[in-house]
Design a protein around this motif. Structure first.
Motif, short mmCIF file in Angstrom:
data_model
loop_
_atom_site.label_atom_id
_atom_site.label_comp_id
_atom_site.label_asym_id
_atom_site.label_seq_id
_atom_site.Cartn_x
_atom_site.Cartn_y
_atom_site.Cartn_z
N ALA A 173 23.15 11.59 50.86
CA ALA A 173 23.68 10.46 51.64
C ALA A 173 24.02 9.27 50.75
O ALA A 173 24.95 8.52 51.02
CB ALA A 173 22.66 10.05 52.70
N ALA A 174 23.26 9.11 49.65
CA ALA A 174 23.53 8.00 48.72
C ALA A 174 24.62 8.39 47.71
O ALA A 174 24.95 7.59 46.84
CB ALA A 174 22.24 7.63 47.98
N ASP A 175 25.13 9.61 47.81
CA ASP A 175 26.13 10.14 46.85
C ASP A 175 25.58 10.09 45.42
O ASP A 175 26.30 9.87 44.47
CB ASP A 175 27.44 9.34 46.95
N ALA A 176 24.25 10.29 45.31
CA ALA A 176 23.60 10.19 43.99
C ALA A 176 23.39 11.55 43.34
O ALA A 176 22.77 11.65 42.28
CB ALA A 176 22.26 9.47 44.13
N CYS A 177 23.91 12.61 43.97
CA CYS A 177 23.75 13.96 43.42
C CYS A 177 24.69 14.15 42.24
O CYS A 177 25.88 13.82 42.33
CB CYS A 177 24.04 14.98 44.51
N SER A 178 24.15 14.69 41.14
CA SER A 178 24.99 14.97 39.96
C SER A 178 25.49 16.41 39.97
O SER A 178 26.28 16.80 39.12
CB SER A 178 24.19 14.72 38.67
N GLY A 179 24.97 17.23 40.90
CA GLY A 179 25.39 18.63 40.96
C GLY A 179 24.71 19.50 39.92
O GLY A 179 25.21 20.57 39.57
N CYS A 180 23.53 19.06 39.45
CA CYS A 180 22.87 19.81 38.36
C CYS A 180 22.32 21.15 38.81
O CYS A 180 22.18 22.08 38.02
CB CYS A 180 21.75 18.97 37.76
N GLY A 181 21.96 21.27 40.08
CA GLY A 181 21.47 22.55 40.62
C GLY A 181 19.97 22.73 40.54
O GLY A 181 19.44 23.74 41.03
N ALA A 182 19.23 21.78 39.96
CA ALA A 182 17.79 22.00 39.75
C ALA A 182 17.02 22.15 41.06
O ALA A 182 16.01 22.87 41.10
CB ALA A 182 17.21 20.83 38.93
N CYS A 183 17.47 21.50 42.15
CA CYS A 183 16.73 21.62 43.41
C CYS A 183 16.72 23.06 43.91
O CYS A 183 15.79 23.46 44.62
CB CYS A 183 17.30 20.68 44.47
N THR A 184 17.72 23.85 43.55
CA THR A 184 17.74 25.25 44.01
C THR A 184 16.64 26.07 43.31
O THR A 184 16.32 27.16 43.76
CB THR A 184 19.11 25.92 43.77
N ARG A 185 16.07 25.55 42.22
CA ARG A 185 14.93 26.21 41.57
C ARG A 185 13.66 26.03 42.40
O ARG A 185 12.69 26.76 42.22
CB ARG A 185 14.65 25.63 40.16
N LEU A 186 13.66 25.00 43.25
CA LEU A 186 12.46 24.68 44.03
C LEU A 186 12.44 25.40 45.36
O LEU A 186 11.40 25.44 46.04
CB LEU A 186 12.37 23.17 44.27
N ASP A 187 13.60 25.89 45.78
CA ASP A 187 13.69 26.53 47.09
C ASP A 187 14.84 27.53 47.06
O ASP A 187 16.01 27.13 46.98
CB ASP A 187 13.96 25.44 48.15
N PRO A 188 14.53 28.83 47.15
CA PRO A 188 15.60 29.84 47.08
C PRO A 188 16.54 29.79 48.27
O PRO A 188 17.59 30.45 48.25
CB PRO A 188 14.83 31.16 47.03
N GLY A 189 16.18 29.01 49.31
CA GLY A 189 17.09 28.86 50.45
C GLY A 189 18.20 27.85 50.19
O GLY A 189 19.12 27.72 50.98
N LEU A 190 18.12 27.12 49.06
CA LEU A 190 19.20 26.19 48.70
C LEU A 190 20.14 26.87 47.71
O LEU A 190 19.69 27.63 46.83
CB LEU A 190 18.64 24.92 48.06
N GLY A 234 21.22 27.77 52.92
CA GLY A 234 21.66 29.06 53.44
C GLY A 234 20.43 29.84 53.85
O GLY A 234 19.33 29.29 53.93
N ALA A 235 20.61 31.11 54.11
CA ALA A 235 19.45 31.94 54.45
C ALA A 235 18.71 32.29 53.18
O ALA A 235 19.32 32.71 52.20
CB ALA A 235 19.93 33.21 55.14
N ALA A 236 17.38 32.09 53.14
CA ALA A 236 16.58 32.48 51.97
C ALA A 236 16.49 33.99 51.92
O ALA A 236 16.41 34.64 52.96
CB ALA A 236 15.19 31.89 52.08
N PRO A 237 16.55 34.57 50.70
CA PRO A 237 16.38 36.02 50.62
C PRO A 237 15.01 36.43 51.17
O PRO A 237 14.06 35.64 51.12
CB PRO A 237 16.46 36.31 49.12
N ALA A 238 14.92 37.64 51.71
CA ALA A 238 13.66 38.10 52.30
C ALA A 238 12.52 37.97 51.29
O ALA A 238 12.68 38.32 50.12
CB ALA A 238 13.79 39.55 52.74
N GLY A 239 11.41 37.43 51.73
CA GLY A 239 10.23 37.31 50.86
C GLY A 239 10.25 36.07 49.99
O GLY A 239 9.25 35.73 49.37
N ALA A 240 11.38 35.36 49.94
CA ALA A 240 11.45 34.17 49.09
C ALA A 240 10.73 33.02 49.76
O ALA A 240 10.81 32.82 50.96
CB ALA A 240 12.91 33.79 48.86
#
Ligand SMILES: Cc1cc2nc3c(=O)[nH]c(=O)nc-3n(C[C@H](O)[C@H](O)[C@H](O)COP(=O)(O)OP(=O)(O)OC[C@H]3O[C@@H](n4cnc5c(N)ncnc54)[C@H](O)[C@@H]3O)c2cc1C
Ligand code: SF4
Length: 433
Positions: free
Chosen positions: A14-31, A46-52
């Protein structure tokens, strides 16, 4: 129900402060990361892979990882408790060199002196470091940029050259591989450090480069369109620079049609004008969180501005940590890199954008906050001290930021503080990277 992590990520978006680095997807496989309508990579649910499973401390870790939440300056002391000298523009530096790859093919192919390519190839092939993570053109669609694992010198060469387009380098497993080496932008270097610090792990060897910001993916299309390349031309190759210094933006399709323009034209007229907001308020275009940073050691005119005349590529190479210093010294010893000492002021003198951005950033941040836009927390960069040394420029930058953000707000609705859900409809997300 919105998770605590989604709420945190949503606030950054919302603050447009995302750099697009992708690190948050390491914290949650559903991202996962998707291109948005503006042509920037952003996390979507998105949908998290089964078991993730989401990391139990995901929301707390996110606050120590995401460069849209906070960025810390490089360490003032090393692991042994020794003070690290700090340059006002270039951050903590143990040693600095004017450097280039000893192998002429690597030097020619690289963005400046090919030192990052030389280091990546040597670490992977000779030193047995694995995985070594870099970025390269997507073989299926060279307009796009993807993360790659480098295991040989040839693979490092294929990943050489700056790519002025979105790629979430910190989204892959290489961002957390203690035995590996990671090449990425300064925001990604900061996120990789955060991933290690918040899990008590050792970070990979982090190599970074000076960065003026990530342009929208649409800017790549704009350069191609300006050259007359059909938008559906099936490209087999697209480089932004390198193959000379600075080299050219060059693309080629399957039928052998080729399009090219100078670095000055592609960056100056298109790419540089399409940099995302987060990069305009970045405190660290010089990679303070890395072990080793490379940048262009440009030749300049009498006013100190880079001339971009073609020549043999030459990098500024900075070792910031004992681990980085050890890697560079061994690479020099092994004959992989040619290096001679350089003064830090000489490096800072040929980087006018990095100097000016840091000196005026406190003004910009204040202007943004007064206009109602939240900004990340930056610690240890001495931004107020730098602004006080150039008060008129800082005030001008702050006023300009305030005015631009206020007029941009007129007639727009506030962004929702939630993570968008991936719909599978490329029109909704701009397509996967
Ligand atoms: C977005 C961007 C902005 C830049 N802004 C500046 C600047 O302000 N000042 C300046 O001096 N130089 C800038 N550069 C160029 C950068 O400093 C040079 O790449 C650096 O001099 C290293 O040169 P080299 O020859 O050693 O790199 P190379 O040997 O060509 O290696 C480059 C490495 O960077 C990786 N890489 C390329 N593009 C990306 C990307 N988008 N994201 C993550 N990793 C990537 C490659 O995989 C490769 O490993 C920028 C580069 C990029 C990608
Ligand atoms: S800056 Fe990186 S970690 Fe933060 S929200 Fe964007 S992609 Fe995720």
């Amino acid at each position: 129900m919105t998770s605590a992590l989604d709420a945190e990520v949503g606030r950054v978006l919302a603050a447009d402060a995302c750099s697009g680095c992708g690190a948050c997807t390491r914290l949650d496989p559903g991202l996962s990361m998707r291109l948005d309508d503006a042509g920037f990579l952003r996390p979507v649910r998105g949908a998290a892979p089964a078991g993730a499973a989401q990391d139990a401390d995901a929301a707390a870790r996110f606050r120590g990882v995401c460069p849209g939440v906070r960025v810390d300056a490089g360490p003032a002391v090393d692991a042994g408790g020794h003070a690290v000298p700090r340059h006002p523009t270039l951050g903590p530096v143990l040693r600095a060199w004017r450097a280039w790859a000893a192998d002429d093919a690597v030097r020619w192919s690289g963005s400046s002196g090919g030192v990052l390519t030389a280091l990546a190839g040597w670490l992977a092939e000779t030193e047995g470091v694995a995985p070594v993570t870099g970025c390269a053109a997507d073989p299926a669609e060279p307009r796009r940029t993807v993360s790659v694992t480098i295991t040989t010198r040839a693979e490092a060469l294929a990943a050489s050259g700056s790519r002025y387009a979105p790629v979430a380098a910190a989204a892959g497993p290489g961002a957390e591989a203690a035995s590996g080496a990671f090449v990425g932008k300064p925001c990604e270097a900061s996120a990789v450090r955060g991933l290690a610090a918040t899990s008590g792990a050792v970070a990979p060897l982090v190599l970074s480069f000076f960065c003026a910001g990530t342009p929208s993916q649409h800017a790549t299309d704009a350069v191609l369109a300006s050259l007359g390349a059909p938008s559906d031309a099936p490209l087999v190759r697209l480089r932004y620079r390198g193959e000379g210094w600075p080299g050219s933006f060059a693309a080629e399709d399957a039928a052998g049609h080729a399009w090219a323009t100078s670095y000055d034209e592609s960056w100056g007229a298109h790419l540089g004008k399409a940099v995302q907001w987060r990069c305009k308020i970045c405190p660290d275009g010089v990679g303070e969180s890395s072990d080793v940073t490379a940048g262009d050691l440009w030749r300049t005119d009498e006013r100190g501005y880079p001339t971009f005349t073609e020549g043999d590529g030459t990098s500024a190479l900075l070792a910031r940590t004992p681990r980085g210093l050890d890697a560079v010294l061994r690479a020099i010893e092994a004959g992989v890199i040619v290096a001679e000492p350089v003064e830090l002021d000489e490096v800072a003198a040929v980087q006018p954008l990095q100097r000016a951005r840091r000196a005026t950033l406190a003004g910009r941040l204040l202007g943004a906050r007064l206009a109602g836009r939240p900004v990340p927390r930056y610690r240890g960069f001495g931004l107020v001290r730098l602004a006080l040394a150039q008060p008129r420029a800082a005030v001008r930058a702050g006023r300009g930021t305030y005015r631009r953000l206020r007029s941009a707000r007129t007639g727009t609705t506030a962004a929702a503080s939630a993570v968008p859900v991936a719909t599978g409809d490329p029109g909704a997300t701009g397509g996967a990277p």
